[in-house]
Enzyme design. Structure first.
Site, PDB file in Angstrom:
ATOM      1  CG  ASP A 182       0.128   2.826  -0.207  1.00 28.48           C
ATOM      2  OD1 ASP A 182      -0.295   3.241  -1.308  1.00 28.48           O
ATOM      3  OD2 ASP A 182       1.355   2.710   0.041  1.00 28.48           O
ATOM      4  CE  LYS A 239       0.028   4.517  -4.116  1.00 27.91           C
ATOM      5  NZ  LYS A 239       0.844   5.195  -3.130  1.00 27.91           N
ATOM      6  CB  VAL A 285       3.618  11.648  -8.468  1.00 32.57           C
ATOM      7  CG1 VAL A 285       4.435  10.793  -9.428  1.00 32.57           C
ATOM      8  CG2 VAL A 285       3.562  10.989  -7.093  1.00 32.57           C
ATOM      9  CE  LYS A 319       3.132   1.876  -2.327  1.00 34.43           C
ATOM     10  NZ  LYS A 319       3.677   2.692  -1.236  1.00 34.43           N
ATOM     11  N   GLY A 335       7.621  10.218  -1.918  1.00 39.07           N
ATOM     12  CA  GLY A 335       8.145  11.568  -2.156  1.00 39.07           C
ATOM     13  C   GLY A 335       8.160  11.891  -3.637  1.00 39.07           C
ATOM     14  CD  GLU A 338      -1.293   7.009  -1.102  1.00 36.98           C
ATOM     15  OE1 GLU A 338      -2.089   7.159  -2.044  1.00 36.98           O
ATOM     16  OE2 GLU A 338      -0.065   6.932  -1.273  1.00 36.98           O
ATOM     17  CB  ILE A 341      13.256   0.075  -4.882  1.00 37.45           C
ATOM     18  CG1 ILE A 341      13.601   0.838  -3.597  1.00 37.45           C
ATOM     19  CG2 ILE A 341      14.072  -1.204  -4.984  1.00 37.45           C
ATOM     20  CD1 ILE A 341      13.335   0.034  -2.315  1.00 37.45           C
ATOM     21  CD  GLU A 355       9.950  -0.722 -11.181  1.00 31.88           C
ATOM     22  OE1 GLU A 355      10.207  -1.502 -12.092  1.00 31.88           O
ATOM     23  OE2 GLU A 355       9.759  -1.091 -10.011  1.00 31.88           O
TER      24      GLU A 355
HETATM   25  N1  HSE Z   1       1.798   6.942   0.573  1.00 33.54           N
HETATM   26  C1  HSE Z   1       2.771   6.142  -0.090  1.00 33.54           C
HETATM   27  C2  HSE Z   1       3.814   5.701   0.919  1.00 33.54           C
HETATM   28  C3  HSE Z   1       3.394   6.921  -1.212  1.00 33.54           C
HETATM   29  O1  HSE Z   1       3.897   6.318   1.972  1.00 33.54           O
HETATM   30  O2  HSE Z   1       4.542   4.753   0.647  1.00 33.54           O
HETATM   31  C4  HSE Z   1       4.282   6.104  -2.103  1.00 33.54           C
HETATM   32  O3  HSE Z   1       3.582   5.095  -2.747  1.00 33.54           O
END
Ligand code: HSE
Length: 418
Positions: free
Chosen positions: A195, A99, A17, A199, A297, A184, A130, A123
């Site tokens: 994950d 996250k 990122v 979120k 990505g 990750e 999105i 975001e």
């Molecule tokens: N590892 C996370 C996923 C990356 O696959 O959604 C994006 O948050």
């Protein structure tokens, strides 16, 4: 006309990122945002950027008076929390993609924003490209938001697509997700649903004002899904997706969970393949709305960080309207779900805990049932995740008034109709 704020950025992290953001900013000079310093952990690693940009000393960023924004995109949740805390306390706006850190420290982060009055934007922490957080914050009034269901993890969606459509095996699909920069660094976080639930806890806050630690939300990943489950799904003309769901029930409380689910072919989420994410919102008068975009990505995630930086030029900050200006919602723990459970051995499934069972199947190697069960039976014990047992929710799985349905069933039985 108000001139836009000049942004001088201290960036923590130069992985998928961080480097993505560096490249994206090079292509958007109009933003007037400059990365002044990048703090990295490993100075030996070769980086595609001038050496003088990098430091290993966090103080070079956090205590530089010329830096007014800290962007934090590292994957060590504890270090990230320390960075954002110090940054806010030192008068700097923060943009974060962490996250896990945000979900686990939501109350402290809310408190810090109140104390400092500074923006904390995230975001990119949910559904990457999105713009779901700002939409939930700004657009949907508390009373209008009936439900949200979403695919929020790109890696697991990518793996499911590659396994069941392109016939790759699990480890090949995971390796590909890692190589493409979706997973990750500890892929267990993706595969086992951590994950996604992190979120979901962030999105529940912006959608309904709910502040809950992810460990209080029922969740699983795709770790137990078997080929035999995919065969059953195909027979029934369903897809299997890892779905995060929240629905306001009649008493105003919100039922929320992240679990594998059978999705009908005409459901919007069935359309979401590979690393894409999708969010279906049901609201009072608009009926259904569908948001779709890349959920993992380098550039898709960096695009959300970029959008947060752009918003900072106008001093944008989340108001947390659902939390502070409405009566915040609570999580519901008293409802039933309809679920498919597949297993090797009948002794691993507490059949007597089901309200009723609609379908039984005993195969040579694998058995399954489809039945209705109270969520407390899933919260209390993990039998549905252990001993090779796999749970997949039925489409429209939430059942509020199980007693009424039972009564109806009973009277049909008495009348000899079923
Ligand atoms: N590892 C996370 C996923 C990356 O696959 O959604 C994006 O948050």
């Amino acid at each position: 006309m108000e001139t836009h704020k000049q942004l001088s950025i201290g960036l923590f992290g130069f992985g998928v990122v961080g480097e993505g953001l560096y490249r994206v900013l090079q292509q958007t000079p109009s933003l007037k945002a400059e990365i002044k310093k990048v703090c990295i952990k490993n100075p030996e690693k070769k980086r595609n950027a001038p050496a003088e940009l990098f430091t290993t000393h966090k103080e070079d960023l956090l205590f530089d008076e010329n830096i007014n924004v800290i962007v934090e995109v590292i994957d060590d949740a504890n270090a990230a929390f320390e960075i954002i805390t110090t940054a806010l306390r030192n008068g700097k706006a923060v943009v974060s993609a962490s996250k896990k850190m945000i979900a686990e420290h939501l109350p402290e982060i809310l408190q810090l924003q109140q104390e400092t009055g500074l923006p904390f934007l995230c975001e990119s922490a949910a559904c990457a490209s999105i713009p779901v957080i700002r939409n939930l914050e700004e657009y949907y009034d508390n009373d209008l938001l009936h439900s949200i269901k979403a695919i929020v993890n790109g890696s697991t969606n990518f793996i499911l697509t590659k396994m069941f459509e392109d016939k790759l095996d699990f480890s090949e699909a995971l390796l590909l997700a890692q190589q493409l920069g979706f997973a990750e660094s500890n892929p267990k976080l993706d595969v086992e649903g951590y994950d996604a639930v992190n979120k979901w806890s962030i999105l529940l806050n912006h959608a309904y004002g709910i502040v809950q630690h992810p460990s209080n939300i029922l969740f699983s990943g795709i770790q137990n899904i078997q080929l035999s489950d995919a065969i059953v799904a195909k027979e029934k003309q369903f897809e299997i997706k890892l779905v995060a769901q929240a629905k306001k029930l009649q008493d105003g409380k919100v039922a929320a969970f992240v679990l594998p689910q059978f999705v009908k072919h005409d459901d919007h989420l069935a359309f979401v393949k590979n690393e894409y994410n999708g969010v279906v919102i049901e609201s009072g008068f608009a009926d259904k709305q569908f948001f779709y975009g890349k959920g993992a990505g380098s550039f898709p995630t960096a695009s959300a960080v970029l959008s947060d930086l752009s918003a900072l030029r106008y001093n944008y900050r989340y108001e947390y309207k659902k939390l502070y200006h409405h009566t915040p919602h609570e999580l519901h723990y008293d409802f039933h779900v309809k679920a498919y459970i597949s297993f090797n051995d009948w002794k691993n499934v507490p059949k007597d805990k089901f309200e009723w069972i609609e379908e039984w199947h005993a195969g040579e190697e694998r058995n399954y049932i489809i039945g209705v069960i109270h969520v407390k039976e899933l919260y209390q014990k993990n039998w549905w995740k252990e001993n090779g047992t796999s749970l997949i929710l039925a489409p429209d799985p939430i059942i509020e008034n199980v007693d009424i349905i039972k009564l109806k069933k009973r009277s049909l039985e008495l009348a000899g109709i079923v």
